[in-house]
Structures are given as structure tokens and as C-alpha cells.
Design a protein around this motif. Structure first.
Motif, short mmCIF file in Angstrom:
data_model
loop_
_atom_site.label_atom_id
_atom_site.label_comp_id
_atom_site.label_asym_id
_atom_site.label_seq_id
_atom_site.Cartn_x
_atom_site.Cartn_y
_atom_site.Cartn_z
N VAL A 146 46.44 35.28 25.91
CA VAL A 146 45.11 34.68 25.80
C VAL A 146 44.39 34.76 27.14
N ALA A 147 45.12 34.49 28.23
CA ALA A 147 44.50 34.53 29.56
C ALA A 147 44.04 35.95 29.91
N ILE A 148 44.83 36.95 29.51
CA ILE A 148 44.43 38.34 29.78
C ILE A 148 43.19 38.70 29.00
N GLY A 152 30.18 40.90 43.37
CA GLY A 152 31.13 42.00 43.45
C GLY A 152 32.54 41.51 43.73
N ILE A 153 32.67 40.56 44.67
CA ILE A 153 33.99 40.00 44.99
C ILE A 153 34.57 39.27 43.78
N PHE A 154 33.73 38.52 43.06
CA PHE A 154 34.19 37.80 41.88
C PHE A 154 34.71 38.78 40.82
N ALA A 155 33.98 39.90 40.63
CA ALA A 155 34.41 40.91 39.66
C ALA A 155 35.74 41.52 40.08
N ALA A 156 35.90 41.81 41.39
CA ALA A 156 37.15 42.39 41.88
C ALA A 156 38.32 41.42 41.71
N LEU A 157 38.08 40.14 42.00
CA LEU A 157 39.13 39.14 41.82
C LEU A 157 39.52 38.99 40.35
N SER A 158 38.54 39.08 39.47
CA SER A 158 38.83 39.00 38.03
C SER A 158 39.72 40.15 37.59
N VAL A 159 39.43 41.36 38.09
CA VAL A 159 40.26 42.53 37.76
C VAL A 159 41.68 42.33 38.29
N GLY A 160 41.81 41.90 39.54
CA GLY A 160 43.13 41.70 40.13
C GLY A 160 43.95 40.66 39.39
N ALA A 161 43.31 39.53 39.04
CA ALA A 161 44.02 38.47 38.33
C ALA A 161 44.47 38.93 36.95
N THR A 162 43.62 39.69 36.26
CA THR A 162 43.97 40.17 34.93
C THR A 162 45.13 41.14 34.99
N VAL A 163 45.10 42.06 35.95
CA VAL A 163 46.20 43.02 36.10
C VAL A 163 47.49 42.30 36.45
N TRP A 164 47.42 41.30 37.33
CA TRP A 164 48.63 40.57 37.71
C TRP A 164 49.21 39.80 36.52
N LEU A 165 48.36 39.22 35.71
CA LEU A 165 48.85 38.53 34.51
C LEU A 165 49.56 39.49 33.58
N ALA A 166 49.07 40.74 33.52
CA ALA A 166 49.63 41.72 32.59
C ALA A 166 50.97 42.26 33.07
N VAL A 167 51.11 42.54 34.35
CA VAL A 167 52.31 43.25 34.83
C VAL A 167 53.05 42.50 35.93
N GLY A 168 52.59 41.31 36.30
CA GLY A 168 53.21 40.60 37.41
C GLY A 168 54.66 40.25 37.18
N VAL A 169 55.06 39.96 35.94
CA VAL A 169 56.44 39.60 35.66
C VAL A 169 57.36 40.81 35.75
N GLY A 195 57.03 40.37 23.54
CA GLY A 195 58.18 40.82 24.30
C GLY A 195 57.86 41.75 25.44
N ASN A 196 56.77 42.51 25.36
CA ASN A 196 56.48 43.50 26.39
C ASN A 196 56.14 42.86 27.74
N PHE A 197 55.73 41.60 27.75
CA PHE A 197 55.43 40.95 29.02
C PHE A 197 56.69 40.75 29.86
#
Length: 331
Positions: A201-203, A235-252, A278-280
Motif C-alpha cells: 500500500v505504501a509503495i 524537485g527535492i520532494f520528488a526525488a525523495l519520493s522516488v528514493g523512499a518508494t524504491v527503498w520500500l520495494a527493494v530495501g528488505v 512473498g516477493n518483498f
């Protein structure tokens, strides 16, 4: 005439991806149905029962595929009362207490020199063995066999306590103390984390926020007349949003097997029904199914993505708590 030709070219160019996608979607749906059948077989039959009688009617998987799945789950065929029924027997069972590690499981031999990823996983396992009382390990991630892993574990005072998943690619629990329930085989030092459903949901929310922020930023740059500080802030907010979303997806994924197994096991927290992605966790779905069965959860249904890997497949599995569940060791 030129306009008609131009429109024709547009329709052809637009139609090629659609025509290409149709057979791919059909293939993906057929593969998803097969994977769903394999999960049903695993949860209903090949889930630790000492002996199972499997009627062949109604299954879309070929008989050869059923026999292969049975072998992967540690079962041997012992004949059947009639040609329409196959009977399988578990190769090794424990009468009570923790499940036995299947001695018949073939070793996963190292393939030449270990890769950089395998060396990193080995270092992570060594740290776990030196600092904790439990550790999970996947042989194929380490690039070693069961015998070598057993030697490493015994040298650190550990013993093999569980072997989950398929015989040809097991995920093994190493422990200093007896583990009667798999829910006890988690690292207590790992803090609370999002469940896979919450992460999903967060992603989705992060992806939408990223699209809005990125679109706003591009619009402001092209057509807006805002102060430079505000433009940079968007621009910084957009970049942080991308980084947070990617980390939520593959951080584990960068975590070791013990960390990922601990988070996955904690999902079975007593809720009457749960959906797990399961893929997370980068874990095999058969490993997840073994944990669910041991903790009193029954398979309800599943949705499968288009990826072939059992660990990378975007699979959502729904489990429901069985009403008469009793933990191991309690009668």
C-alpha cells in the motif's frame, strides 16, 4: 490521402504492442494457473503428512509434474490402489516435537568459485553465528552443500533444526537451542517493520505521490513563474519520493536470510486472515507455505505475476487461521 496513410501508420504502430501483449498475457495466465495448482497441491497434500493419497482427477498439472513436486517436497511414491490415485510417503518424519531435517535431501554443491554475492551472504551468516542463537540460511545463496553447512554450524555450536521449502533448494534453520515452534526462530533484535501488505500500500501511495510531485515539478519548470527556492524544493520532494518508494520495494532484499525470515514469520501473528506478498522477502513460496502450515494457517488462494522465479514472482497468497490449531508439543 497523406492523412489516411499517416493514421494507418499510427494504428499499425499502436497495434503491434497490443498484438504482442495478447499472447504474453495468455501465457502468463496459464503459468499463473499452474503455479496456483502447485500451491494447492503443496498446502493440501505435500505439507508434512506422513502419507497422502492423491486423486489425479481435476488437476491440470501433468502426472510427471505432480511426481516432481512430490520429490521436491520430500515424498516418495509407493504405488496406489488404482490408476487414478497416487500414494506418496514422506521420506522422514518426526513422531513429535520439531520436524526432522530430511536426511535424503541432496546437497547443493558449490558451483566453482563463489560469487561476490555468495561471499557477502557467507559473511552475513558468520556474523549471525557469532552473535546470536539462531540463523537462517539458504544453501543456494551461500553456494555450499548441506554437509558443509552442517560442519560450519557445528564448529560454532549450532545444529540443524529445520529444513523448509524444496529438497533441491532448502532454507535451513541453525540453532543453539531446541526450536519447538518456528515462531520462536526469529531474531528479537529486529525491530517492528511494515508487513508486506502495508509495504504494498505504501509503495502504491508513494508511486502516486511521486507522479504528482514529478509532474508538478516539470510543469513549474516549463510554464511556471515561481521562485527558484520553491522550484528546487519541489524537485527535492520528488526525488525523495522516488528514493523512499524504491527503498520500500527493494530495501528488505539487501538484508540477510535471517532478517527476511524473521519479518516473514512475524506476519503470522494470530490474525484470522492475512494476505502476504512473498516477493518483498525474496523467499521461496514453498518456504512461506511451510511456515504457514506449522503456525496453523490454511491456504485460501493466490495471485501470481508474470515472473518465472518462485522468489521474484509477484505473488499474493491469502491464508486463514485454522480453528482447531494447537502449537507443537501441546495436545
Amino acid at each position: 490521402m497523406e492523412q489516411l496513410v499517416a493514421w494507418g501508420i499510427i494504428f499499425v504502430l499502436a497495434g503491434i504492442p497490443i498484438l504482442t501483449a495478447i499472447p504474453l498475457i495468455v501465457i502468463a495466465m496459464r503459468q499463473a494457473n499452474i503455479e496456483r495448482e502447485r500451491l494447492k497441491l503443496t498446502h493440501y497434500y505435500f505439507c508434512g503428512h506422513p502419507q497422502v493419497a492423491l486423486p489425479l482427477a481435476g488437476w491440470k498439472i501433468p502426472v510427471a509434474g505432480i511426481r516432481l513436486l512430490a520429490w521436491q517436497r520430500g515424498y516418495a511414491e509407493v504405488g496406489g490402489p488404482n490408476p487414478g490415485t497416487l500414494v506418496f510417503r514422506l521420506l522422514e518424519t518426526a513422531p513429535d516435537g520439531p520436524p526432522a531435517v530430511p536426511a535424503a535431501a541432496p546437497a547443493v554443491a558449490a558451483t566453482g568459485h563463489p560469487t561476490r554475492r555468495q561471499l557477502r551472504r557467507r559473511r552475513q551468516l558468520t556474523k549471525r553465528l557469532e552473535s546470536g542463537h539462531i540463523a537462517w540460511a539458504r544453501l543456494r545463496e551461500l553456494g555450499i552443500g548441506m554437509a558443509e553447512l552442517d560442519n560450519v554450524a557445528r564448529a560454532k555450536g549450532f545444529s540443524l533444526a529445520r529444513s523448509l521449502g524444496n529438497r533441491d533448494d532448502p532454507t535451513v534453520l541453525l540453532s543453539r537451542v531446541p526450536i519447538w515452534r518456528v515462531s520462536d526462530a526469529t531474531d528479537s533484535r529486529i525491530g517492528r517493520s511494515l508487513t508486506s501488505l502495508e509495504r504494498r500500500v505504501a509503495i502504491s501511495a508513494g508511486g502516486g505521490l511521486t507522479a504528482v510531485a514529478g509532474g508538478t515539478w516539470m510543469f513549474v519548470l516549463l510554464y511556471g513563474d515561481l521562485p527558484v527556492v520553491l522550484n528546487v524544493g519541489i524537485g527535492i520532494f520528488a526525488a525523495l519520493s522516488v528514493g523512499a518508494t524504491v527503498w520500500l520495494a527493494v530495501g528488505v532484499w539487501v538484508r540477510d536470510t535471517t532478517h527476511r525470515m524473521s519479518l516473514m514469520i512475524r506476519e503470522f501473528d494470530g490474525r484470522m486472515k492475512l494476505a502476504l506478498y512473498g516477493n518483498f522477502y525474496l523467499l521461496d513460496r514453498w518456504v512461506i507455505g511451510d511456515v504457514a502450515n506449522e503456525l496453523g494457517y490454511a491456504y485460501v488462494g493466490s495471485y501470481h505475476g508474470i515472473y518465472g522465479s518462485s522468489r521474484m514472482n509477484h505473488v499474493r497468497i491469502v491464508y486463514a487461521r485454522t480453528p482447531n490449531y494447537q502449537p507443537r508439543g501441546q495436545r
